[in-house]
Write an enzyme that holds these catalytic residues in place. Structure first.
Site, short mmCIF file in Angstrom:
data_model
loop_
_atom_site.label_atom_id
_atom_site.label_comp_id
_atom_site.label_asym_id
_atom_site.label_seq_id
_atom_site.Cartn_x
_atom_site.Cartn_y
_atom_site.Cartn_z
N GLY A 45 115.26 88.14 30.29
CA GLY A 45 114.10 87.54 29.63
C GLY A 45 113.45 86.44 30.44
O GLY A 45 112.23 86.40 30.60
N MET A 46 114.25 85.53 30.96
CA MET A 46 113.72 84.41 31.73
C MET A 46 113.81 84.71 33.24
O MET A 46 112.87 84.51 33.98
CB MET A 46 114.51 83.13 31.43
CG MET A 46 114.50 82.73 29.97
SD MET A 46 112.93 82.01 29.51
CE MET A 46 112.79 82.54 27.82
N THR A 100 121.60 84.95 36.18
CA THR A 100 122.37 85.76 35.25
C THR A 100 122.68 84.85 34.05
O THR A 100 122.55 83.63 34.14
CB THR A 100 123.70 86.23 35.87
OG1 THR A 100 124.41 85.07 36.32
CG2 THR A 100 123.47 87.18 37.03
N SER A 101 123.12 85.44 32.95
CA SER A 101 123.35 84.64 31.74
C SER A 101 124.71 83.94 31.82
O SER A 101 125.57 84.09 30.95
CB SER A 101 123.27 85.54 30.51
OG SER A 101 123.77 86.83 30.83
N TYR A 147 128.01 87.12 30.81
CA TYR A 147 128.09 87.43 32.25
C TYR A 147 129.12 88.55 32.40
O TYR A 147 130.29 88.40 32.00
CB TYR A 147 128.52 86.19 33.03
CG TYR A 147 128.58 86.40 34.54
CD1 TYR A 147 127.53 85.98 35.35
CD2 TYR A 147 129.68 87.02 35.14
CE1 TYR A 147 127.60 86.17 36.73
CE2 TYR A 147 129.74 87.21 36.51
CZ TYR A 147 128.70 86.77 37.31
OH TYR A 147 128.75 86.95 38.66
N TYR A 169 119.96 77.43 38.99
CA TYR A 169 118.70 77.47 38.26
C TYR A 169 118.91 77.26 36.75
O TYR A 169 118.35 77.97 35.91
CB TYR A 169 117.96 78.80 38.52
CG TYR A 169 116.46 78.64 38.41
CD1 TYR A 169 115.92 77.55 37.75
CD2 TYR A 169 115.58 79.54 38.99
CE1 TYR A 169 114.56 77.36 37.66
CE2 TYR A 169 114.22 79.37 38.90
CZ TYR A 169 113.72 78.28 38.23
OH TYR A 169 112.36 78.09 38.12
N CYS A 173 99.65 75.32 33.41
CA CYS A 173 99.79 74.91 34.81
C CYS A 173 100.48 73.55 34.81
O CYS A 173 100.66 72.95 33.75
CB CYS A 173 98.44 74.84 35.52
SG CYS A 173 97.33 73.58 34.89
P1 NAD Z 1 119.14 87.29 29.72
O1 NAD Z 1 120.38 87.39 28.93
O2 NAD Z 1 117.87 87.84 29.18
O3 NAD Z 1 119.36 87.99 31.17
C1 NAD Z 1 120.55 87.86 31.92
C2 NAD Z 1 120.61 89.03 32.90
O4 NAD Z 1 121.78 88.89 33.69
C3 NAD Z 1 120.68 90.39 32.23
O5 NAD Z 1 119.63 91.19 32.69
C4 NAD Z 1 122.06 90.92 32.62
O6 NAD Z 1 122.05 92.32 32.80
C5 NAD Z 1 122.31 90.20 33.92
N1 NAD Z 1 123.73 90.07 34.27
C6 NAD Z 1 124.76 89.62 33.51
N2 NAD Z 1 125.89 89.61 34.21
C7 NAD Z 1 125.59 90.07 35.45
C8 NAD Z 1 126.33 90.26 36.63
N3 NAD Z 1 127.64 89.98 36.70
N4 NAD Z 1 125.69 90.74 37.72
C9 NAD Z 1 124.37 91.04 37.68
N5 NAD Z 1 123.62 90.87 36.59
C10 NAD Z 1 124.22 90.37 35.49
O7 NAD Z 1 118.99 85.73 30.05
P2 NAD Z 1 117.67 84.94 30.53
O8 NAD Z 1 116.88 84.53 29.32
O9 NAD Z 1 116.98 85.68 31.62
O10 NAD Z 1 118.32 83.61 31.11
C11 NAD Z 1 119.19 83.68 32.23
C12 NAD Z 1 119.93 82.38 32.45
O11 NAD Z 1 119.07 81.40 32.98
C13 NAD Z 1 120.53 81.79 31.18
O12 NAD Z 1 121.80 81.28 31.49
C14 NAD Z 1 119.58 80.69 30.80
O13 NAD Z 1 120.19 79.66 30.06
C15 NAD Z 1 119.11 80.23 32.15
N6 NAD Z 1 117.76 79.69 32.12
C16 NAD Z 1 117.52 78.53 32.75
C17 NAD Z 1 116.25 78.02 32.78
C18 NAD Z 1 115.96 76.78 33.49
O14 NAD Z 1 116.74 75.88 33.49
N7 NAD Z 1 114.84 76.74 34.16
C19 NAD Z 1 115.20 78.66 32.18
C20 NAD Z 1 115.49 79.86 31.56
C21 NAD Z 1 116.76 80.38 31.55
#
Ligand code: NAD
Length: 564
Positions: free
Chosen positions: A180-181, A268-269, A276, A325, A413
């Site tokens: 998602g992010m 990754t989450s 994860y 990140y 922005c």
């Molecule tokens: P999400 O759950 O939508 O996506 C996580 C992705 O990681 C999934 O597509 C999953 O298939 C993949 N994944 C999981 N384990 C894996 C592995 N071992 N190898 C490869 N791929 C793997 O989560 P999201 O909303 O995209 O957020 C991702 C992370 O980033 C979260 O931990 C979130 O808290 C963090 N985040 C940080 C910020 C920031 O500080 N700027 C902003 C947004 C999200």
């Protein structure tokens, strides 16, 4: 139909903000809140609108459907000198104030220190007493994935400025997590001119991002992915390549092969070790395994993250720019037994804090007319106002071409102190003279320079060690209330979870009146101004320069004559 179009009775139903200039509420100030709450729940915007969940796991716009109806009803009748109080997504009361006061004050998910834990939050949530507000979900200013795309673009632009002469052209970024992010990463890198190689274990996630044009292509295997990425880097083409696999295996493998990677990060989450996927566990088996043996799954996920982060540190040792990140992968890897996990920094201290020192942060606006032409006109206004800012111009142009609106047309922005109020005042003039068809809502994420205390993210590693002091976001909310914002919110936990952050939001409506102009002038100066003050207080020299340049008063730095 009224200002909020909804169908389906008292329970879950489809909600969309109305467009156009017919008011349901007494003023545009309340109409804006009415439409923005509805817009947060638009099925094109929200992740699970039937549960009132907007984004970020369980980030909600209202506590339940009965509360939603009561908020909407109250806004429709709210007088211009009244203020509605919202406690965790439920309207608690209406008080008599004055025209300069916010029309809505919100407090979401706040718990007293010793009680600020997930189990206690869940207990209260079950009792129907509290809701999780995330950041912009509970403060009615979510605009869909454009927000994360722009934030990610800004981070990579800052990486480019710090290390690569202002552009990522000719560089290769390696990352993982295309959810998602994290799915914003490939487009944010290519928008900055670079090449992105992104790993995800779920092919569906990668394909979805290709469909949305956030990712250019998915390679058939690792060899092909590396070949494509390296060729694009050599030719200085901005290309993103996805590859299916487990990051705990592929990141060490790419390191072992000696691929010349310039930037490494990860989304990754990792913040949730049950999300994860550990090495050796199939995508389809993971949910069941995590549910039935959570402790074993957690141990294996952390062990995999340890390998993943060890390889990231390997890239660091080889000279690459490496950063966390905001997904806590360093902490999890350390729990998994890897000692050098914190060898690389989080993204805020590395790239964003210098921007925060200048009062620079997220600035978003929404066209209440619903007409994309209003956003095109405001885009042009921003380009006209800040012609010297090349990165901003590149973003605005590319966003105009590539970002599909979700719900009401919107733009985001990053602007600094002295810029936000100029843009806001210009929008207000454009509403007044009819260049825009209806008022503009101006707000921001809570991830901003003065509005958040979050020791794992925005306030990690503050120069004076003040990471966990939450006086600052509370003062920020008070400043915005005192300055004339249209609605102001104080939240807890957004982004990083319960017990880990306190943050505040503000939204101000440019309705074309001179009163709105006066409010905009104050709010959009004082809001980033509180961020500059916070960073001066922590001892950042750049913030001191900005304060001096703009005449921001810092009493402890003024020479006092003492009482005579
Ligand atoms: P999400 O759950 O939508 O996506 C996580 C992705 O990681 C999934 O597509 C999953 O298939 C993949 N994944 C999981 N384990 C894996 C592995 N071992 N190898 C490869 N791929 C793997 O989560 P999201 O909303 O995209 O957020 C991702 C992370 O980033 C979260 O931990 C979130 O808290 C963090 N985040 C940080 C910020 C920031 O500080 N700027 C902003 C947004 C999200």
């Amino acid at each position: 139909m009224g200002s909020t179009e909804s169908t389906g009775g008292a329970g879950p139903r489809t909600v969309r903000a109305a467009r156009g200039t017919t008011l349901t509420c007494h003023t545009w100030q309340t109409e804006a809140a009415y439409r923005m709450l509805s817009n947060n729940l638009d099925p094109d915007v929200a992740e699970r609108p039937e549960d009132l969940v907007v984004y970020g796991g369980t980030g909600k716009a209202a506590r339940d459907w009965v509360s939603f109806d009561a908020i909407i009803r109250t806004l429709a009748t709210l007088a211009p000198d009244e203020t509605m109080l919202v406690q965790s997504g439920r309207p608690a009361g209406v008080v008599r104030t004055h025209e300069w006061a916010p029309r809505v004050l919100l407090a979401n998910s706040n718990l007293v220190g010793d009680w600020a834990t997930w189990p206690e939050f869940r207990r209260l949530e079950k009792l129907g007493l509290i809701m999780y507000g995330q950041m912009t979900a509970g403060s009615w200013i979510y605009i869909g994935t454009q927000g994360i795309l722009q934030g990610t673009y800004e981070t990579f632009a800052a990486v480019a400025a710090k290390r690569f002469g202002g552009s990522l052209a000719g560089t290769l970024t390696l990352t993982a997590g295309c959810g998602g992010m994290g799915g914003a990463q490939p487009l944010a890198v290519t928008m900055n001119g670079g090449v992105c190689l992104i790993i995800d274990i779920d092919p569906g996630r990668l394909r979805r991002r290709v469909g949305a044009r956030y990712l250019d292509t998915v390679a058939d295997n690792l060899d092909e992915a590396i070949d494509q990425a390296v060729a694009a880097k050599r030719d200085r083409r901005a290309v993103s390549v996805g590859v299916v696999g487990n990051a705990a295996i592929l990141v060490p493998e790419i390191l072992r092969r000696g691929v010349s990677v310039d930037i490494v990060t990860d989304q990754t989450s990792a913040h949730d070790p049950l999300s994860y996927i550990p090495e050796g566990v199939g995508l389809g088996d993971a949910p069941d395994y995590a549910a039935t043996k959570p402790e074993e799954f957690t141990d294996r996920a952390r062990a995999s993250m340890a390998k993943h982060v060890e390889a990231m540190v390997g890239f660091l040792d080889a000279g690459a720019e490496v950063f966390d990140y905001g997904n806590s992968i360093r902490g999890e890897a350390q729990l998994g037994g890897y000692q050098r996990a914190f060898a690389f920094p989080g993204f805020v201290p590395a790239y964003i804090r210098p921007l925060f020192c200048e009062g620079k942060g997220p600035f978003r606006w929404v066209a209440l007319s619903g007409d994309p032409a209003d956003i095109a006109a405001t885009d042009q206004a921003v380009l006209d106002l800040f012609p010297e800012n090349e990165s901003l111009a590149r973003w605005i142009r590319m966003a105009g071409e590539r970002v599909a609106f979700q719900g009401l047309p919107a733009r985001i922005c990053w602007l600094g102190y002295g810029e936000r109020d100029r843009a806001g005042l210009r929008f207000n003039e454009m509403v007044a003279d009819g260049r825009l068809k209806a008022p503009i809502v101006i707000g921001r994420d809570h991830l901003d320079c003065g509005s958040v205390a979050s020791p794992y993210r925005e306030t990690e590693g503050m120069a004076d060690g003040s990471d966990a002091i939450a006086d600052w976001p509370l003062l920020n909310a008070l400043v915005n209330t005192a300055s004339g914002a249209s609605w102001v919110s104080i939240h807890h936990g957004g982004g990083v979870g319960i017990g880990r952050s306190i943050h505040a939001g503000q939204v101000t409506v440019a309705d074309g009146t001179s009163l709105a102009g006066q409010k905009i002038e104050r709010v959009l100066r004082n809001d980033p101004g509180s961020g500059v003050i916070r960073h001066v207080d922590a001892g950042y020299q750049r913030a001191e320069q900005v304060a001096e340049q703009h005449g921001i008063r810092i009493p402890m730095r003024e020479s006092g004559g003492g009482p005579s």
